[in-house]
Design a protein around this motif. Structure first.
Motif, PDB file in Angstrom:
ATOM      1  N   PHE A  94      -0.901   3.490 -12.704  1.00 17.60           N
ATOM      2  CA  PHE A  94      -0.900   2.006 -12.673  1.00 17.60           C
ATOM      3  C   PHE A  94      -1.715   1.373 -11.552  1.00 17.60           C
ATOM      4  CE2 PHE A  94       3.207   3.080 -14.798  1.00 17.60           C
ATOM      5  CZ  PHE A  94       2.880   2.583 -16.048  1.00 17.60           C
ATOM      6  N   PHE A  95      -2.187   2.158 -10.590  1.00 18.88           N
ATOM      7  CA  PHE A  95      -3.040   1.580  -9.541  1.00 18.88           C
ATOM      8  C   PHE A  95      -4.493   1.659  -9.976  1.00 18.88           C
ATOM      9  CE2 PHE A  95      -0.196   2.465  -5.561  1.00 18.88           C
ATOM     10  CZ  PHE A  95       0.546   1.350  -5.843  1.00 18.88           C
ATOM     11  N   PRO A  96      -5.334   0.660  -9.799  1.00 17.26           N
ATOM     12  CA  PRO A  96      -4.932  -0.672  -9.365  1.00 17.26           C
ATOM     13  C   PRO A  96      -4.226  -1.420 -10.490  1.00 17.26           C
ATOM     14  CG  PRO A  96      -7.299  -0.595  -9.794  1.00 17.26           C
ATOM     15  CD  PRO A  96      -6.764   0.778 -10.055  1.00 17.26           C
ATOM     16  N   GLY A  97      -3.193  -2.206 -10.129  1.00 22.58           N
ATOM     17  CA  GLY A  97      -2.445  -2.948 -11.143  1.00 22.58           C
ATOM     18  C   GLY A  97      -1.200  -3.559 -10.559  1.00 22.58           C
ATOM     19  N   PRO A  98      -0.406  -4.253 -11.403  1.00 21.48           N
ATOM     20  CA  PRO A  98       0.730  -5.053 -10.916  1.00 21.48           C
ATOM     21  C   PRO A  98       1.970  -4.230 -10.564  1.00 21.48           C
ATOM     22  CG  PRO A  98       0.515  -5.296 -13.277  1.00 21.48           C
ATOM     23  CD  PRO A  98      -0.637  -4.426 -12.850  1.00 21.48           C
ATOM     24  N   LEU A  99       1.781  -3.228  -9.712  1.00 23.15           N
ATOM     25  CA  LEU A  99       2.857  -2.339  -9.289  1.00 23.15           C
ATOM     26  C   LEU A  99       2.849  -2.266  -7.772  1.00 23.15           C
ATOM     27  CD1 LEU A  99       4.933  -0.012 -10.006  1.00 23.15           C
ATOM     28  CD2 LEU A  99       3.016   1.549  -9.625  1.00 23.15           C
ATOM     29  N   THR A 100       4.045  -2.220  -7.165  1.00 27.66           N
ATOM     30  CA  THR A 100       4.177  -1.997  -5.719  1.00 27.66           C
ATOM     31  C   THR A 100       5.101  -0.821  -5.527  1.00 27.66           C
ATOM     32  OG1 THR A 100       3.809  -4.313  -5.165  1.00 27.66           O
ATOM     33  CG2 THR A 100       5.035  -3.011  -3.565  1.00 27.66           C
ATOM     34  N   LEU A 101       4.685   0.146  -4.715  1.00 27.47           N
ATOM     35  CA  LEU A 101       5.524   1.321  -4.454  1.00 27.47           C
ATOM     36  C   LEU A 101       6.141   1.226  -3.062  1.00 27.47           C
ATOM     37  CD1 LEU A 101       3.301   4.248  -5.804  1.00 27.47           C
ATOM     38  CD2 LEU A 101       5.282   3.174  -6.916  1.00 27.47           C
ATOM     39  N   VAL A 102       7.454   1.399  -2.975  1.00 26.29           N
ATOM     40  CA  VAL A 102       8.114   1.474  -1.667  1.00 26.29           C
ATOM     41  C   VAL A 102       8.141   2.947  -1.261  1.00 26.29           C
ATOM     42  CG1 VAL A 102      10.283   1.120  -0.410  1.00 26.29           C
ATOM     43  CG2 VAL A 102       9.451  -0.628  -1.996  1.00 26.29           C
ATOM     44  N   LEU A 103       7.540   3.224  -0.082  1.00 28.78           N
ATOM     45  CA  LEU A 103       7.330   4.602   0.389  1.00 28.78           C
ATOM     46  C   LEU A 103       7.864   4.742   1.817  1.00 28.78           C
ATOM     47  CD1 LEU A 103       3.617   4.707  -0.826  1.00 28.78           C
ATOM     48  CD2 LEU A 103       5.514   5.936  -1.899  1.00 28.78           C
ATOM     49  N   HIS A 104       7.940   5.974   2.313  1.00 28.41           N
ATOM     50  CA  HIS A 104       8.327   6.173   3.726  1.00 28.41           C
ATOM     51  C   HIS A 104       7.195   5.673   4.610  1.00 28.41           C
ATOM     52  CE1 HIS A 104      11.889   8.411   2.703  1.00 28.41           C
ATOM     53  NE2 HIS A 104      11.176   9.140   1.851  1.00 28.41           N
ATOM     54  N   ALA A 105       7.564   4.865   5.612  1.00 29.70           N
ATOM     55  CA  ALA A 105       6.528   4.263   6.464  1.00 29.70           C
ATOM     56  C   ALA A 105       6.115   5.215   7.586  1.00 29.70           C
ATOM     57  CB  ALA A 105       7.057   2.966   7.072  1.00 29.70           C
ATOM     58  N   ARG A 106       4.853   5.140   7.968  1.00 29.97           N
ATOM     59  CA  ARG A 106       4.404   5.837   9.184  1.00 29.97           C
ATOM     60  C   ARG A 106       4.927   5.084  10.402  1.00 29.97           C
ATOM     61  NH1 ARG A 106       1.066  10.004   8.929  1.00 29.97           N
ATOM     62  NH2 ARG A 106      -0.099  10.157   6.977  1.00 29.97           N
ATOM     63  N   SER A 107       5.071   5.797  11.489  1.00 32.96           N
ATOM     64  CA  SER A 107       5.671   5.148  12.665  1.00 32.96           C
ATOM     65  C   SER A 107       4.764   4.064  13.252  1.00 32.96           C
ATOM     66  CB  SER A 107       6.033   6.189  13.715  1.00 32.96           C
ATOM     67  OG  SER A 107       4.878   6.943  14.011  1.00 32.96           O
ATOM     68  N   GLY A 108       3.458   4.148  12.976  1.00 35.63           N
ATOM     69  CA  GLY A 108       2.542   3.164  13.563  1.00 35.63           C
ATOM     70  C   GLY A 108       2.520   1.809  12.864  1.00 35.63           C
ATOM     71  N   VAL A 109       3.218   1.695  11.733  1.00 30.97           N
ATOM     72  CA  VAL A 109       3.196   0.414  11.010  1.00 30.97           C
ATOM     73  C   VAL A 109       4.006  -0.623  11.801  1.00 30.97           C
ATOM     74  CG1 VAL A 109       3.768  -0.757   8.838  1.00 30.97           C
ATOM     75  CG2 VAL A 109       3.061   1.641   8.808  1.00 30.97           C
ATOM     76  N   PRO A 110       3.427  -1.789  12.109  1.00 29.70           N
ATOM     77  CA  PRO A 110       4.176  -2.787  12.872  1.00 29.70           C
ATOM     78  C   PRO A 110       5.524  -3.113  12.222  1.00 29.70           C
ATOM     79  CG  PRO A 110       1.893  -3.471  12.615  1.00 29.70           C
ATOM     80  CD  PRO A 110       2.067  -2.241  11.769  1.00 29.70           C
ATOM     81  N   ARG A 111       6.567  -3.182  13.056  1.00 29.75           N
ATOM     82  CA  ARG A 111       7.918  -3.441  12.534  1.00 29.75           C
ATOM     83  C   ARG A 111       8.007  -4.786  11.818  1.00 29.75           C
ATOM     84  NH1 ARG A 111      12.324  -0.696  13.993  1.00 29.75           N
ATOM     85  NH2 ARG A 111      13.699  -2.496  13.878  1.00 29.75           N
ATOM     86  N   VAL A 112       7.187  -5.719  12.264  1.00 32.95           N
ATOM     87  CA  VAL A 112       7.232  -7.047  11.663  1.00 32.95           C
ATOM     88  C   VAL A 112       6.856  -6.976  10.166  1.00 32.95           C
ATOM     89  CG1 VAL A 112       4.895  -7.578  12.517  1.00 32.95           C
ATOM     90  CG2 VAL A 112       6.411  -9.447  11.899  1.00 32.95           C
ATOM     91  N   VAL A 113       6.002  -5.999   9.806  1.00 33.94           N
ATOM     92  CA  VAL A 113       5.588  -5.838   8.400  1.00 33.94           C
ATOM     93  C   VAL A 113       6.760  -5.347   7.550  1.00 33.94           C
ATOM     94  CG1 VAL A 113       4.093  -4.511   6.824  1.00 33.94           C
ATOM     95  CG2 VAL A 113       3.169  -5.357   9.000  1.00 33.94           C
ATOM     96  N   THR A 114       7.514  -4.372   8.076  1.00 37.37           N
ATOM     97  CA  THR A 114       8.562  -3.722   7.282  1.00 37.37           C
ATOM     98  C   THR A 114       9.923  -4.393   7.452  1.00 37.37           C
ATOM     99  OG1 THR A 114       9.081  -2.206   9.089  1.00 37.37           O
ATOM    100  CG2 THR A 114       7.410  -1.483   7.509  1.00 37.37           C
ATOM    101  N   GLY A 115       9.963  -5.428   8.258  1.00 38.62           N
ATOM    102  CA  GLY A 115      11.237  -6.106   8.493  1.00 38.62           C
ATOM    103  C   GLY A 115      12.248  -5.158   9.133  1.00 38.62           C
ATOM    104  N   GLY A 116      11.745  -4.171   9.883  1.00 36.61           N
ATOM    105  CA  GLY A 116      12.619  -3.242  10.584  1.00 36.61           C
ATOM    106  C   GLY A 116      13.077  -2.050   9.736  1.00 36.61           C
TER     107      GLY A 116
END
Ligand code: TXA
Ligand code: MG
Length: 336
Positions: A94-116
């Motif tokens: 389905f990528f590219p397309g109207p799908l979003t996958l929730v995955l395990h985040a890397r530690s470097g992703v800003p917390r503000v993006v993931t809402g903690g």
């Protein structure tokens, strides 16, 4: 920000539009971009200050995480780790397309993006211009729907301008978005995976690729995994009233009541074409297919407010395919 919001029509000069957008984004500015679903409010996902501004202008609760938009799975790996096999399969299909996958985040992703949270939502949109922009940007852009929190998502650049004029640097205008409702959000960090938000890709389509999935609907024990469902959404100022599918008598009764009470109203239906409902200024919209209904729904909700309607009477659709996403948006728009 001081000054005006610039709007560029991307059809006319895509290269210049990309250059201007990159310039704004690299300086930590905000750029609204088109996708196949709705317009997104873009900022550099690795720039916490820029992302904080996205929350501020939208008036979005800090606990509601953002989707990171990327051009490829390679770039996605900057943000996510260990994509499970079912996630890989969905991405391939389905990528590219109207799908979003929730995955395990890397530690470097800003917390503000993931809402903690320790997960991150990733999406590759299917909109030629924006894909090109993402390729040139080379990293991820956060992209919540480009509307003030709680109001209907934008399907036209003019909707974005209405909500954010003077508050963001740039709007990239590619006309009306194609699908009209947001992407389907699927959490693949658990098995079976869970649909956290119905959207442009149906549960059937997903199950045909990875087998049974769950749906975090109202009352579902997994609903807490979908922070976005906790907040009021998609609501115009006008009151939205849902009429059950095919209930012509009920619709006629409500229309008569609106007239009697001198209310301004509009009607959105798919099965009453022959009814010839008389509204002031012809505010009765018929959509024969679910595709057309979804594409125009948010636009009509916003138009109702522009035209100072008191009430929007909407006919329910069958909860199959795209109908599940439509009914989710209608119910939440109608919540008191
Ligand atoms: O179609 C779309 O998805 C559009 C376009 C612009 O790409 N974007 C969009 O973003 O709808 P937004 O922020 O309006 O909705 C994102 C949804 C919210 O319900 C949010 O709670 C959920 O995705 N979400 C984001 N990150 C998540 C995470 N780590 N875990 C669970 N849900 C998450
Ligand atoms: Mg939204």
């Amino acid at each position: 920000m001081t000054g005006k919001t610039k709007v560029i029509s991307v059809g006319e000069n895509a290269i210049q539009a990309i250059e201007e957008a990159l310039d704004v984004l690299r300086k930590g500015g905000l750029v609204a971009f088109p996708t196949e679903t709705v317009y997104g409010l873009g900022a550099d996902a690795m720039n916490s200050t820029a992302v904080e501004r996205v929350f501020a202008v939208k008036g979005r609760p800090a606990t509601n995480p953002l989707i990171v938009h990327v051009a490829s799975l390679e770039v996605a790996e900057k943000f996510a780790v260990a994509i499970p096999e079912k996630g890989q399969k969905l991405a391939e299909t389905f990528f590219p397309g109207p799908l979003t996958l929730v995955l395990h985040a890397r530690s470097g992703v800003p917390r503000v993006v993931t809402g903690g949270l320790d997960t991150v939502a990733i999406r590759i949109p299917r909109q030629e211009f924006t894909l090109q922009l993402l390729k040139c940007f080379g990293s991820g852009l956060v992209g919540p729907s480009a509307n003030i929190s709680g109001s209907p998502s934008p399907t036209l650049a003019s909707h974005v301008l209405h909500d954010f004029d003077g508050k963001i640097e740039l709007i990239l205008d590619a006309g009306q978005t194609h699908i009209g409702v947001e992407s389907t959000v699927v959490d693949v960090t658990i098995d079976p995976p869970v649909i956290l938000r119905a959207g442009g890709i149906s549960q059937n389509e997903i199950e045909s690729i990875i087998g049974p999935v769950e749906h975090a609907g109202k009352g579902h024990s997994l609903r807490h995994r979908s922070p976005g469902t906790r907040f009021r959404h998609y609501a115009p100022n006008a009151k939205v009233v849902i009429v059950q599918k095919g209930q012509k008598d009920e619709l006629e009764r409500l229309v008569a009541q609106c007239r009697e009470e001198g209310k301004h109203f509009c009607v959105v239906t798919h099965s009453f074409r022959s009814m010839k409902i008389q509204t002031d200024d012809n505010r009765c919209y018929y959509y024969d297919t679910l595709t057309e209904y979804a594409r125009n729904l948010f636009r009509i909700l916003r138009k109702a407010d522009e035209e100072h309607c008191d009430i929007v009477l909407v006919e329910a659709v069958e909860e199959k395919g795209l109908g599940v996403a439509i009914m989710d948006r209608l119910r939440r728009a109608a919540e008191e």
